[in-house]
Write a protein that holds these residues in place. Structure first.
Motif, short mmCIF file in Angstrom:
data_model
loop_
_atom_site.label_atom_id
_atom_site.label_comp_id
_atom_site.label_asym_id
_atom_site.label_seq_id
_atom_site.Cartn_x
_atom_site.Cartn_y
_atom_site.Cartn_z
N LEU A 87 0.58 -1.24 -0.01
CA LEU A 87 0.15 0.00 0.05
C LEU A 87 0.70 1.39 -0.23
O LEU A 87 0.55 2.15 -0.74
CB LEU A 87 -0.94 -0.16 1.25
CG LEU A 87 -1.86 1.27 1.39
CD1 LEU A 87 -2.84 1.21 0.29
CD2 LEU A 87 -2.58 0.96 2.54
N CYS A 88 1.86 1.15 0.82
CA CYS A 88 2.80 2.56 0.82
C CYS A 88 3.48 2.52 -0.40
O CYS A 88 3.78 3.91 -0.64
CB CYS A 88 3.77 2.40 2.13
SG CYS A 88 2.73 2.42 3.88
N LEU A 89 4.14 1.49 -0.98
CA LEU A 89 4.78 1.66 -2.20
C LEU A 89 3.92 1.86 -3.24
O LEU A 89 4.53 2.34 -4.35
CB LEU A 89 5.50 0.31 -2.37
CG LEU A 89 6.58 0.07 -1.43
CD1 LEU A 89 7.30 -1.50 -1.98
CD2 LEU A 89 7.81 0.86 -1.25
N ARG A 90 2.82 2.06 -3.42
CA ARG A 90 1.95 2.86 -4.51
C ARG A 90 1.88 3.99 -4.31
O ARG A 90 1.58 4.47 -5.39
CB ARG A 90 0.42 2.03 -4.26
CG ARG A 90 0.20 0.56 -4.50
CD ARG A 90 -1.08 0.25 -4.41
NE ARG A 90 -1.21 -1.25 -4.73
CZ ARG A 90 -1.61 -1.97 -5.90
NH1 ARG A 90 -1.52 -0.85 -6.79
NH2 ARG A 90 -1.48 -3.15 -6.04
N LEU A 91 2.37 4.66 -3.31
CA LEU A 91 2.32 6.14 -3.11
C LEU A 91 3.58 6.41 -3.61
O LEU A 91 4.81 5.54 -3.36
CB LEU A 91 1.85 6.49 -1.85
CG LEU A 91 0.53 6.31 -1.28
CD1 LEU A 91 0.59 6.71 0.23
CD2 LEU A 91 -0.49 7.03 -2.02
N TYR A 92 4.00 7.88 -4.08
CA TYR A 92 5.19 8.01 -4.55
C TYR A 92 6.17 8.39 -3.29
O TYR A 92 5.60 8.70 -2.14
CB TYR A 92 5.30 9.39 -5.39
CG TYR A 92 6.44 9.70 -6.07
CD1 TYR A 92 7.19 8.49 -6.96
CD2 TYR A 92 7.14 10.74 -6.10
CE1 TYR A 92 7.97 8.88 -7.78
CE2 TYR A 92 8.34 11.11 -6.80
CZ TYR A 92 8.93 10.04 -7.43
OH TYR A 92 10.04 10.31 -8.27
N ILE A 93 7.50 8.39 -3.10
CA ILE A 93 8.31 8.61 -2.12
C ILE A 93 7.80 9.90 -1.40
O ILE A 93 8.07 10.21 -0.21
CB ILE A 93 9.76 8.62 -2.55
CG1 ILE A 93 10.51 8.52 -1.27
CG2 ILE A 93 10.19 9.59 -3.53
CD1 ILE A 93 11.95 8.21 -1.37
N GLU A 94 7.32 10.98 -2.13
CA GLU A 94 7.01 12.40 -1.59
C GLU A 94 5.56 12.42 -2.15
O GLU A 94 5.34 12.87 -3.23
CB GLU A 94 7.75 13.38 -2.13
CG GLU A 94 7.40 14.98 -1.78
CD GLU A 94 7.67 14.78 0.04
OE1 GLU A 94 6.65 15.04 0.57
OE2 GLU A 94 8.87 14.23 0.41
N PRO A 95 4.44 11.88 -1.27
CA PRO A 95 3.11 11.77 -1.66
C PRO A 95 2.56 13.18 -2.29
O PRO A 95 1.35 13.12 -3.11
CB PRO A 95 2.54 11.28 -0.59
CG PRO A 95 3.45 10.59 0.30
CD PRO A 95 4.81 11.44 0.13
N THR A 96 3.06 14.39 -1.80
CA THR A 96 2.58 15.70 -2.14
C THR A 96 2.75 16.30 -3.39
O THR A 96 2.51 16.99 -4.15
CB THR A 96 3.06 16.80 -1.25
OG1 THR A 96 4.53 16.72 -1.25
CG2 THR A 96 2.47 16.49 0.18
N LEU A 97 3.93 15.40 -4.38
CA LEU A 97 4.12 15.79 -5.77
C LEU A 97 3.72 14.89 -6.61
O LEU A 97 3.22 13.58 -6.20
CB LEU A 97 5.90 15.75 -5.77
CG LEU A 97 6.70 16.48 -4.58
CD1 LEU A 97 8.12 16.39 -4.86
CD2 LEU A 97 6.40 18.07 -4.72
#
Length: 687
Positions: free
Chosen positions: A264-274
């Protein structure tokens, strides 16, 4: 006559150990007095809760079943942390440019501290008040895991997502168009050699990760070494298999949940705001690896609080402890009187126990061979079958470990119902080893031809003199695909000089002069490349690999309870805790520690493309998948195969080993009779 009879009684008491002497009666009266007048202290040791959370309502939870549940749930959260680390290793390697061998060294940090503490804790603490030590485990052991989670996640807040990840976001070009243009130009063919890639403080994150693993190993040693022995001490032998299976089942849910959290976390980019400019299937994708550590730290705090609420001693075991108190005083040295020479005597005694030695050695060989799959399976799936990090993590964790949990439950049910002999258990362990070897040999045959061909063509395309003239040594891995389906490491390696956008918004590189030597087409119209790797479909092969892996997980997990039961029953009760700690130390020293380092080195040997920096060669971007598949699987299978023969030796020497109590035990008329029977049984075991 009375004097003669009294003298005869005293002389008999000197020769028969099960007849109590006069001072024993006084001690029993003293224990009874403590049970009456000193009941407050005992009550605190056997009651749930603490401070304002203690009350009559809580006392109903001070049972064996509740301990198994709490112990299993705490172990579940603990195993979640280790699974999450394994699931995010490939992302950590990309982010901090860590070779696989170095990541293997980092991953064994917890095994090093476990090795150094398990045996000593088992010897010095195991013969003391084990429930009191379990209280320390709840405060310190699990809290070290919290520190491990927070220390690991702190790297992201100290170093940020990294320039490589920021350059692949939309916001990077919007903030500074000049820097973005310069970064894009670096991917093209250069007339002069470019500077190397600077990585300031690259070794610091690696030290952070290793120290965090060291800290976690202390808590792991406290939790497992004392917890399992405490569970076995507070239950009859007939209940032990079911309790071990239930706690193991709960612990095995941890890796499945941990891998799911990582996916689940790896589906988000390392900087989720970008907003990233690449998709999750792109090998350059880095997920939000740090986010899950914050969740795990919170869950571990809750687990520590729940275990802290549990009593130091079960009320059901208190009566037995009081009955056997005098016998334990005779047999055991106080903790303050224990010495290193006493411990070495115990080691020599255990070294002569053939069942213990062969069973431990077989486990070490199995661990050594199978550690490669516990740690590097997500990497294996990513490289062999071209799956994203999230998909590889989900397959290796949630799906496969579900079959492991089923194997533990099924084996626990079968053992509890049919009560197999020690020989039957050892025979099953050997069968499991040989079936595992057969399954690993199937891994060798389950390859993806498209992936093998893609990697070989990519290597050929980067080794020509044309790309060497473009000075691409320090160009970051940014693959492009040619018209004849050949992937180049970057547009620079393809000799491309220009960059444009097509109608679909894709980046097109033109003037790619280095394609002439390998292209199936001719003419300048073929000298272009599309951003990204060439498409390869390995999904069917991936499903076959997943099916075999799930079967091996199911079969392999069924031997966990049988192996542990043999280990618990092949020694005298006073050596049990130390033997578990010594076995854990040996497994760490010979299996858990060298195996990840060895297989990490083996994987690095088949790297085709390294990410070069000024200080070292960084992480690997491309592997020789076919050669790696053969070398990794055949090497792992050979160690497990040798372990199977050692389990045959266990079968041979375990013919007189007793796993369960007799169905009908003689019952005395008093508690003294029960003490006498147990004393005689312990004396016979010592002889």
């Amino acid at each position: 006559m009375a004097e003669d009879r009294k003298k005869e009684t005293l002389e008999t008491s000197e020769t028969l150990p099960f007849i109590e002497k006069p001072f024993v009666i006084s001690e029993k009266l003293k224990d009874s007095a403590e049970d009456g007048t000193g009941r407050g202290e005992e009550s605190e040791d056997t009651s749930c809760g603490f401070w304002i959370f203690r009350g009559p309502f809580m006392q109903r939870f001070a049972t064996e079943k509740m301990y198994v549940i709490l112990y299993g749930l705490a172990g579940c959260v603990m195993t979640m942390t280790f699974a999450y680390f394994n699931a995010t290793i490939t992302t950590l390697e990309k982010r901090y440019k860590i070779p696989t061998k170095t990541s293997g060294i980092i991953s064994v940090g917890n095994d090093i501290s476990t090795m150094l503490t398990a045996a000593l804790l088992g010897y010095y603490a195991g013969n003391g008040h084990r429930p009191r030590w379990m209280g320390i485990v709840s405060r310190l052991g699990l809290l070290t895991i919290v520190a491990f989670c927070l220390l690991t996640s702190s790297l992201h807040f100290l170093y940020g997502p990294g320039e490589d990840a920021l350059k692949l976001t939309k916001e990077f070009g919007q903030v500074n168009e000049t820097l973005a243009r310069q970064e894009r130009d670096k991917k093209l063919c250069q007339t002069s050699a470019g500077g190397c890639i600077q990585e300031v403080g690259q070794w610091v994150p690696q030290v952070f990760l290793f120290v965090a693993q060291l800290i976690s190993g202390v808590g792991q040693a406290l939790f497992y070494t004392l917890g399992i022995a405490y569970m076995d001490d507070n239950a009859t032998k007939s209940k032990t298999p079911a309790m071990l299976s239930m706690s193991t089942f709960l612990r095995m849910l941890g890796p499945a949940i941990g891998y799911s959290l990582a996916a689940l976390c790896l589906r988000l980019y390392i900087e989720p705001t970008l907003e990233p400019l690449i998709g999750r299937e792109d090998p350059r994708w880095m997920g939000a690896w740090w986010l899950g550590w914050l969740v795990l730290a919170a869950m571990m705090l809750i687990a520590a609080f729940l275990l802290f609420m549990f009593p130091r001693e079960l009320p059901s075991s208190r009566k037995r402890r009081l009955q056997l108190k005098q016998y334990e005083r005779r047999q055991s040295l106080p903790i303050k009187e224990r010495s290193f020479s006493d411990m070495m005597k115990t080691v020599r005694r255990l070294s002569k126990n053939k069942v213990y030695v062969y069973n431990t050695s077989a486990s070490i060989l199995y661990f050594f061979g199978y550690m490669a799959y516990w740690i590097f399976t997500p990497k294996y799936i990513e490289t062999q079958y071209r799956q994203s990090a999230a998909m590889a993590t989900m397959a290796a964790g949630t799906v496969a470990l579900g079959f492991s949990a089923a194997g533990v439950l099924i084996s626990g049910y079968v053992i509890s119902k049919y009560r197999p002999s020690a020989r039957s258990m050892a025979c099953w362990n050997a069968i499991v080893d040989f079936v595992t070897v057969a399954g690993i040999l199937c891994y060798v045959a389950i390859g993806c031809e498209g992936s093998d061909r893609l990697n070989s063509l990519s290597t050929l395309s980067t080794g020509n003199s044309c790309s060497a003239s473009c000075h691409c040594d320090y160009v970051l891995y940014a693959p492009v695909c040619s018209p004849d389906n050949i992937t180049y490491i970057s547009a620079c390696h393809a000799g491309c000089t220009e960059r444009t956008k097509d109608a679909l918004g894709r980046t097109i590189y033109t003037g790619c002069q280095c394609m002439d030597s390998s292209s199936l087409f001719s003419g300048t119209e073929s000298q272009f490349a599309v951003d990204g790797t060439c498409p390869v479909d390995c999904f069917n092969e991936f499903l076959v690999f997943l099916a075999v892996m799930c079967f091996l997980k199911l079969v392999g997990a069924s031997s966990k309870s049988t192996n542990l039961l043999i280990a618990l029953r092949c020694m005298s009760p006073e050596d049990k805790t130390f033997a578990l700690g010594l076995g854990s130390m040996a497994a760490s020293l010979l299996g858990f520690i060298p195996s990840p380092i060895f297989f990490g080195w083996l994987i690095d040997n088949y790297c085709l493309v390294w990410g070069k920096t000024c200080s070292n060669k960084g992480n690997c971007w491309l592997y020789d998948t076919k050669s790696l598949r053969y070398a990794l699987n055949l090497t792992a299978a050979s160690f497990i195969f040798m372990g199977g023969f050692l389990n045959i030796s266990v079968w041979y020497h375990a013919k007189n080993l007793k796993i369960f109590d007799e169905e009908d035990q003689p019952k005395g008329n008093s508690n003294n009779k029960e003490v006498e029977l147990k004393t005689m049984d312990s004396k016979s075991q010592e002889k």
